[in-house]
Write a protein that holds these residues in place. Sequence first.
Motif, short mmCIF file in Angstrom:
data_model
loop_
_atom_site.label_atom_id
_atom_site.label_comp_id
_atom_site.label_asym_id
_atom_site.label_seq_id
_atom_site.Cartn_x
_atom_site.Cartn_y
_atom_site.Cartn_z
N GLU A 242 88.71 -33.74 94.62
CA GLU A 242 87.56 -32.85 94.47
C GLU A 242 87.25 -32.45 93.03
OE1 GLU A 242 88.09 -29.47 97.00
OE2 GLU A 242 88.72 -30.67 98.74
N GLY A 243 88.20 -32.65 92.11
CA GLY A 243 88.01 -32.15 90.76
C GLY A 243 87.22 -33.06 89.84
N PHE A 244 86.95 -34.29 90.28
CA PHE A 244 86.27 -35.26 89.42
C PHE A 244 84.77 -35.23 89.73
CE2 PHE A 244 90.58 -36.22 88.98
CZ PHE A 244 90.77 -37.03 87.88
N THR A 245 84.11 -34.34 89.03
CA THR A 245 82.71 -34.03 89.34
C THR A 245 81.70 -34.62 88.36
OG1 THR A 245 82.93 -31.98 88.07
CG2 THR A 245 83.38 -31.86 90.45
N GLU A 246 82.19 -35.23 87.26
CA GLU A 246 81.28 -35.71 86.21
C GLU A 246 81.16 -37.24 86.27
OE1 GLU A 246 79.80 -33.28 84.48
OE2 GLU A 246 81.02 -31.95 85.75
N PRO A 247 80.01 -37.77 86.71
CA PRO A 247 79.87 -39.22 86.85
C PRO A 247 79.48 -39.92 85.54
CG PRO A 247 77.91 -38.14 87.67
CD PRO A 247 78.84 -37.05 87.22
N VAL A 248 80.06 -41.07 85.33
CA VAL A 248 79.66 -41.96 84.23
C VAL A 248 79.39 -43.32 84.86
CG1 VAL A 248 80.38 -43.11 82.11
CG2 VAL A 248 81.06 -40.73 82.53
N ARG A 249 78.22 -43.87 84.57
CA ARG A 249 77.83 -45.13 85.21
C ARG A 249 78.52 -46.30 84.52
NH1 ARG A 249 76.19 -46.46 90.23
NH2 ARG A 249 75.24 -48.51 90.21
N LEU B 165 84.88 -38.22 86.25
CA LEU B 165 85.85 -37.54 85.42
C LEU B 165 85.80 -36.05 85.71
CD1 LEU B 165 84.36 -39.93 83.54
CD2 LEU B 165 86.07 -39.16 81.91
N THR B 166 86.86 -35.35 85.35
CA THR B 166 86.81 -33.89 85.35
C THR B 166 86.12 -33.44 84.07
OG1 THR B 166 88.91 -33.62 84.18
CG2 THR B 166 89.01 -33.83 86.58
N PRO B 167 85.61 -32.22 84.01
CA PRO B 167 85.03 -31.73 82.76
C PRO B 167 86.02 -31.81 81.59
CG PRO B 167 84.39 -30.30 84.56
CD PRO B 167 85.39 -31.27 85.13
N LEU C 125 87.49 -35.15 76.37
CA LEU C 125 88.26 -36.10 75.56
C LEU C 125 87.39 -37.28 75.16
CD1 LEU C 125 91.66 -36.22 77.51
CD2 LEU C 125 90.96 -34.64 75.71
N VAL C 126 86.52 -37.70 76.07
CA VAL C 126 85.60 -38.81 75.78
C VAL C 126 84.68 -38.46 74.62
CG1 VAL C 126 83.69 -40.18 76.74
CG2 VAL C 126 85.71 -39.69 78.14
N ASP C 127 84.37 -37.20 74.46
CA ASP C 127 83.43 -36.76 73.42
C ASP C 127 84.05 -36.69 72.03
OD1 ASP C 127 81.34 -36.52 75.20
OD2 ASP C 127 81.73 -34.42 75.64
N THR C 128 85.35 -36.91 71.89
CA THR C 128 85.99 -36.83 70.57
C THR C 128 85.63 -38.05 69.73
OG1 THR C 128 88.00 -37.92 71.39
CG2 THR C 128 87.94 -35.51 71.47
N LEU D 7 91.20 -45.40 83.64
CA LEU D 7 91.27 -44.06 84.23
C LEU D 7 90.84 -44.09 85.70
CD1 LEU D 7 91.45 -40.93 84.14
CD2 LEU D 7 89.05 -40.96 83.41
N HIS D 8 89.74 -44.76 85.98
CA HIS D 8 89.21 -44.84 87.33
C HIS D 8 90.25 -45.42 88.29
CE1 HIS D 8 86.40 -45.69 90.59
NE2 HIS D 8 86.71 -46.98 90.52
N LEU D 9 90.88 -46.53 87.90
CA LEU D 9 91.86 -47.17 88.78
C LEU D 9 93.15 -46.38 88.84
CD1 LEU D 9 91.32 -50.95 87.96
CD2 LEU D 9 90.30 -49.56 89.78
N ALA D 10 93.52 -45.70 87.75
CA ALA D 10 94.72 -44.86 87.76
C ALA D 10 94.55 -43.71 88.76
CB ALA D 10 94.99 -44.32 86.36
#
Length: 426
Positions: free
Chosen positions: A13-20, A29-31, A36-39, A73-76
């Motif tokens: 339930e915590g992975f609320t942020e979609p990236v296509r 991803l979680t917020p 981390l992606v934004d670094t 990350l997705h597969l992990a």
Amino acid sequence: MTGQQETLRYLDEGFTEPVRDPLWGHIHLTPALLSLVDTDAFQQLSRIRQLGPTYLVYPGATHTRLNHSLGVLHLARRLLQHLLRHPETPELSLEGVRSFLAAALLHDLGHFPYTHSFKSLPLREHEELTGLLVQSGEMARKLRHNLEVSPERVAAIVDTSLPAGDDREIPFYRSLLSGSLDPDKLDYLNRDAFFCGVPYGIQDVDFALTRIVPAGDGRIGVDQAGVAAVETVLFSKYLMYRAVYWHRTVRVATAMIKNAVYRALQEGVIAPEELYGLDDELLLSRLGGKAFPPFELIRRVGRRNLLKPLAEVPFSADIPGHRLLEDNHHRQGLEEQIARDLRARGHRSLQDHQVLLDLPDAISFEADLPVRSREVSSFSEESVFSPSVVARFTATLRKVRLIAPPETASSMGDPLQYLQEVLRDR
């Protein structure tokens, strides 16, 4: 709610942020992970092609380390969702799970440009560089405050040279992230095949992930049906090396970059630290612009003006002249000897760095994991991938290539015989 239930709820339930993503559809991803992606350190991965110079052969192969990292990350996450529902999975803390997912996302943070062109050079391993980046600056702050995990723990999952101490979860997460059937391999085989437009790397990921089981002592294995999934990965890996990763044109471009960088390091033109933190374009601009003759090779790769493979022979560890090529210093000496010989045969303008002997690094097709049925057995006992079969696979892939300007071939007589004689004289 138990700790395991709380962790599963986080994963579900915590992975609320979609990236296509073109391969997996929506990656969520979680917020905190999205921060981390934004670094800057992570965004630089968008400027490092996953397959380096392979786009010279397969024009679609321009996908990046950033794409791949999101896929891992997705597969992990999916792997953990499966394992945490298995009754024999060891107790995993929520902080440990978040640390593992961060490690999956950030595992390539310290990767060099142009894929594995720098492999076997006298440089730090990219996992070590990843560990340092994870523990410093903006990335470390966000890991602590946003994800609420220890940067040191994340680094230790990626860089196995770091001590695990008494943290019993770290060895387990290491086995998940790097093994015979890991999220890294399942993503890159599928992703590379997709973008190259070839079928060889395609895996049944849904099937493969559900065949992974706890095997005791903090290890993972596969059930009986999972043997087929591992065999598919191994055979796909072989085909991808044969058709894509070690395509002869890709090997020529890789050898040209590697030769130029090695010579620059040996002569003190550049220091190892100058190569850390570069992306593909920075490598071409910073090194290609220096007044050092071997850097001509890097500029030529950027223009697709490559040297030519004139002869090749299968690598044999039984031949001393072949084994010696695994040493960079010896290989450079032999390249310079060939260049001197060719100059004596009339190619007076030929420079030492324009003659290359390429030998790909050794790769492994071993699957060191247990198979669980009623009893635990080894993979090699259950699979057609016996040690003898694996040896044949590797023998057909590794080749010694003589690479030089095409006009030099006429002075060699038979280039294949010339190469064989050079290697036999060692």
